[in-house]
Design a protein around this motif. Structure first.
Motif, mmCIF file in Angstrom:
data_model
loop_
_atom_site.group_PDB
_atom_site.id
_atom_site.type_symbol
_atom_site.label_atom_id
_atom_site.label_comp_id
_atom_site.label_asym_id
_atom_site.label_seq_id
_atom_site.Cartn_x
_atom_site.Cartn_y
_atom_site.Cartn_z
ATOM 1 N N ARG A 108 22.716 -10.932 -26.796
ATOM 2 C CA ARG A 108 22.366 -10.104 -27.687
ATOM 3 C C ARG A 108 21.680 -10.850 -28.544
ATOM 4 N NH1 ARG A 108 25.974 -4.693 -25.694
ATOM 5 N NH2 ARG A 108 24.275 -3.501 -27.109
ATOM 6 N N GLY A 112 19.873 -8.414 -30.988
ATOM 7 C CA GLY A 112 20.641 -8.399 -32.581
ATOM 8 C C GLY A 112 19.448 -9.092 -33.814
ATOM 9 N N TYR A 435 23.929 -10.487 -36.194
ATOM 10 C CA TYR A 435 24.400 -9.130 -35.461
ATOM 11 C C TYR A 435 25.207 -8.238 -36.236
ATOM 12 C CZ TYR A 435 25.584 -12.264 -31.806
ATOM 13 O OH TYR A 435 26.264 -13.007 -30.551
ATOM 14 N N LEU A 438 23.389 -4.510 -35.320
ATOM 15 C CA LEU A 438 24.520 -4.318 -33.829
ATOM 16 C C LEU A 438 25.078 -3.825 -34.944
ATOM 17 C CD1 LEU A 438 23.220 -7.113 -31.638
ATOM 18 C CD2 LEU A 438 22.505 -4.601 -31.522
#
Length: 463
Positions: A108, A112, A435, A438
């Motif tokens: 991801r 992110g 991250y 997210l």
């Protein structure tokens, strides 16, 4: 000025003030406007977010933002013993990109990076708004900061939250160069795409990083016409001044609170947390986003993180604008500062978190050893930095997650204390910047909906 900051003139928070009060747990600072102070207070959801780093400040911002969108009042309290950006997040050099050392996209990663970029933009707009108001901030340039934010991290007045000079990862072996040639070709024809990646030759890398040296196998493979790139370049890679970013994002939380439903507040409480039960007694929802500090609250079986300490050097750069990735990174923060690091110290304990920030005694044995090691590592990564002027040494402790089939993924979920649910985000490791946006999205939804299903199963843990 308001329009330039992305605000309508009537939305400018003209009277954001900092009220100090002594509380049962610690000193607090509260952002509010005269309008918010004068209006009648309605029942609000009381939310505590523990941790003033990437995950915590982002979770606070997204909770306020989402609550505003729903028309809900939230009394949000951000709690950290060292203030905003006072821990490992404020020490780290922020190099934002979504790629592995082989040039592949991490789990991801593009999503992110996009969410992180959105938060960076919000922080920059808040910085503009605060400047337009003439809000007071610290001018300290050698490791200080205002009372409630950026303490011991080198926060500087007037510097950019982030810049996008590009990030390059030179091939350190012919094998890595072949990986780049195989994985980093899709951005060659689309340099303007968000975080596109392209392979570059050794000559192109040296043009970006004058004085950088390659091993003989990389040069020979390129000369022989093999599919071997000199490096991987992310033209839109972002270099983030972490403490500046975090303090600006907290300012954005204050602006959101000033626009929220009646009763909405954003408060910073300078306090250590050692009793989760007390927080659950005081607040409706509690989210622990305190990085390595979570290891002092729960054992490894409950939240399986491993602690890693690390020092970074701050030097005065000469002739380098792009960020350099590798086992050791070189991250220029404008013309006057560059971060080099980190060391990898696997003997860190939860108590070491209290040492995060600028190291005062650089002549101590441990500090001198770290400086020597970083000087050597930096010279290998980028030889010219061996002659750069020393500015300061910093230290932080991060929490690494366990490895999975998809790589090192962060942890998020809930843990029950005396039958009551407490949210957490942990184990961001070296990927806190990629991250944290997210995680903030997922946690804010979980908090406001009281629903564990807001957190994807790939990272979800319940205890």
């Amino acid at each position: 000025q308001a329009r330039e900051a992305g605000l309508a003139p009537n939305e400018m928070p003209r009277a954001v003030v900092c009220n100090r009060a002594t509380t049962r747990i610690g000193r607090a600072t509260e952002y509010r406007t005269r309008r918010a102070t004068a209006r009648a207070t309605t029942e609000a959801t009381r939310v505590a977010v523990v941790g003033g780093g990437f995950a915590g400040v982002a979770a606070a911002f997204r909770t306020l933002e989402e609550a505003n969108a729903r028309g809900r009042a939230v009394e949000l309290t951000l709690i950290d013993g060292a203030g905003v950006g006072g821990g490992a997040s404020g020490v780290a050099a922020g190099l934002l990109h979504p790629y592995t050392p082989r040039g592949k996209t991490i789990w991801r990663g593009e999503e992110g990076a996009a969410r992180a970029r959105r938060l960076l933009d919000a922080a920059a707009r808040a910085e503009d708004a605060m400047d337009a108001m003439g809000a007071e901030r610290s001018d300290d340039a050698d490791g200080g900061g205002r009372d409630d934010a950026g303490r011991n991290t080198g926060e500087r007045r007037g510097e950019r939250v982030a810049s996008a000079p590009g990030i390059v990862r030179p091939a350190r072996s012919a094998k890595q160069g072949r990986d780049f040639a195989a994985n980093a070709g899709r951005g060659d024809d689309d340099d303007d795409a968000a975080f596109a990646v392209k392979r570059v030759t050794t000559d192109e890398v040296v043009a970006m990083c004058p004085g950088l040296e390659f091993t003989s196998d990389v040069i020979e493979a390129e000369r022989n016409g093999e599919a071997c790139a000199g490096g991987m370049f992310v033209p839109n890679g972002v270099v983030v001044d972490a403490p500046r970013y975090l303090t600006a994002l907290w300012d954005a939380c204050g602006i959101l609170a000033s626009r929220g439903a009646a009763g909405t507040r954003a408060t910073l409480r300078i306090a250590e947390v050692d009793d989760v039960k007390a927080l659950l007694d005081e607040f409706d929802q509690v989210a622990l986003c305190c990085g390595a500090g979570v290891a002092a609250l729960f054992d490894f079986e409950t939240i399986p993180v491993s602690l890693q300490g690390g020092h970074v050097l701050e030097l005065k750069p000469e002739g380098l604008s792009v960020g350099i990735l590798g086992t050791t990174y070189v991250a220029p923060l404008g013309d006057d500062r560059a971060m080099i690091g980190p060391t990898k110290e696997y003997d860190a304990t939860p108590e070491d978190c209290a040492r995060s920030g600028v190291v005062d005694d650089v002549d101590a044995v441990r500090s001198a050893r770290a400086i020597s090691e970083l000087r050597e590592l930096g010279a290998r990564a980028y030889p010219p930095c061996a002659n750069w002027e020393f500015l300061r040494l910093k230290y932080g402790v991060r929490a690494n997650p366990p490895r999975t089939h998809a790589g090192a993924l962060p942890l998020a979920g809930s843990v029950h204390v005396d039958g009551r649910r407490c949210w957490f985000a942990a184990g961001l490791g070296a990927r806190g910047l990629i991250y944290h946006g997210l995680l903030a999205d997922w946690l804010s939804s979980a908090i406001l909906d009281d629903d564990i299903n807001a957190i994807p199963v790939d990272v979800r843990r319940t205890c």
